[in-house]
Design a protein around this motif. Sequence first.
Motif, PDB file in Angstrom:
ATOM      1  N   LYS A  17       0.829  -1.207   0.000  1.00  0.00           N
ATOM      2  CA  LYS A  17       0.000   0.000   0.000  1.00  0.00           C
ATOM      3  C   LYS A  17       0.861   1.254   0.000  1.00  0.00           C
ATOM      4  CE  LYS A  17      -3.952   2.061   2.423  1.00  0.00           C
ATOM      5  NZ  LYS A  17      -4.886   1.917   3.573  1.00  0.00           N
ATOM      6  N   GLN A  18       1.930   1.267   0.791  1.00  0.00           N
ATOM      7  CA  GLN A  18       2.827   2.418   0.836  1.00  0.00           C
ATOM      8  C   GLN A  18       3.552   2.592  -0.492  1.00  0.00           C
ATOM      9  OE1 GLN A  18       5.123   1.194   4.263  1.00  0.00           O
ATOM     10  NE2 GLN A  18       4.072   2.646   5.617  1.00  0.00           N
ATOM     11  N   TYR A  21       1.332   4.193  -2.961  1.00  0.00           N
ATOM     12  CA  TYR A  21       1.161   5.620  -2.681  1.00  0.00           C
ATOM     13  C   TYR A  21       2.355   6.418  -3.212  1.00  0.00           C
ATOM     14  CZ  TYR A  21       0.174   9.934  -0.113  1.00  0.00           C
ATOM     15  OH  TYR A  21      -0.091  11.246   0.215  1.00  0.00           O
ATOM     16  N   TYR A  24       2.063   6.637  -6.896  1.00  0.00           N
ATOM     17  CA  TYR A  24       0.980   7.560  -7.249  1.00  0.00           C
ATOM     18  C   TYR A  24       1.494   8.997  -7.208  1.00  0.00           C
ATOM     19  CZ  TYR A  24      -2.891  10.756  -6.599  1.00  0.00           C
ATOM     20  OH  TYR A  24      -3.727  11.845  -6.704  1.00  0.00           O
ATOM     21  N   CYS A  39       4.409  11.790   1.934  1.00  0.00           N
ATOM     22  CA  CYS A  39       4.707  10.474   2.508  1.00  0.00           C
ATOM     23  C   CYS A  39       4.904  10.571   4.018  1.00  0.00           C
ATOM     24  CB  CYS A  39       5.961   9.880   1.854  1.00  0.00           C
ATOM     25  SG  CYS A  39       5.701   9.304   0.167  1.00  0.00           S
ATOM     26  N   ARG A  42       1.429  10.909   5.613  1.00  0.00           N
ATOM     27  CA  ARG A  42       0.627   9.693   5.492  1.00  0.00           C
ATOM     28  C   ARG A  42       1.167   8.570   6.388  1.00  0.00           C
ATOM     29  NH1 ARG A  42      -2.568   6.996   1.498  1.00  0.00           N
ATOM     30  NH2 ARG A  42      -3.288   9.099   0.964  1.00  0.00           N
TER      31      ARG A  42
END
Length: 240
Positions: A17-18, A21, A24, A39, A42
Motif C-alpha cells: 500500500k505504501q 502511494y 501515485y 509520505c 501519510r
Amino acid sequence: MNINLTVPSCWQELTPKQLRYVYYLLSQDYSADEVKTYCLCRWSGLDILNRDGDGFTARYDYKLIHLTALQIAEVLSHLEWLDNLPSYPIRFATIDGHNAIAADLRGLTFEHYLVLDNLYTGYLHTQKTDLLVEMATLLYNAQSIKLSPEERISIFYWFASCKQLFARKFPNFFVTAPVSNNTDLHKQLEDGVNAQIRALTKGDITREDIVLKADVYRALTELDALAREYEELNKSSKSL
C-alpha cells in the motif's frame, strides 16, 4: 513538545500500500520535497492543518502542535532515499490480475531481456508511456494489460533498479555507453542486440536459438566474462 515520528528507512520496508502511494505521487506533478512531505504525513500519522506564522499547525496523536519549516525539513532528510532508485528491485506482485515474474528477473530468457532493454531505452529517449505497457506484458506474462499511472511508473522503477543491480553484478559488461543523438536509435539498438548475440554464439548461427532461450543471468555472466577478457587483452597489447 517532543514527538517521535516513525517512517520507513528504505524502499524495501514499504508495504504494498505504501509503495503504491509513492508511485501515485511520483506519477503526479509534485516536486521531490512535496513527495517526501506527503509520505511523511501519510506514514507517520501527522496531519498538517494550516500555516501558522513561521511554521504550521498540525495534529498528531489527537493533539494540536506547532512545527517550524526547519523542523519539517529535518524530518524530511530521513526520507531522502525516495530520491533514488531502490537498491534492490521491488515491484507490485500483481497488476490487472497478472502475476509478476521474479523481482530480480531470474528465470527471464535472454531474448525477453533484450526486448525489455530496448523498450526501456526507447522510453528514456521518447517518454512514451506505451512502451512501459509493452514492458509490463513481459514482466507480468500477459497478452495485454491495463496500467494505472502509478503502475506505469512502477514498471520504470522496477526495470531501472534491475539495470543498477546488473551493473553491480556484471561491471565489465555494463560500461556506460550513451546513445548518440546523431545515430538512428532503432539502428543503434539493433546493432547492440546483434553484437551481444554474435558474442555469445561465437558467430555460429545454429546456436542463436539456444542463446536467446538461455536465462538472462547465464547470458550476462558470459558477456561479462567476455568483456573482461577483451579488456585484459587490450591492456596486454598496449603494454607490449
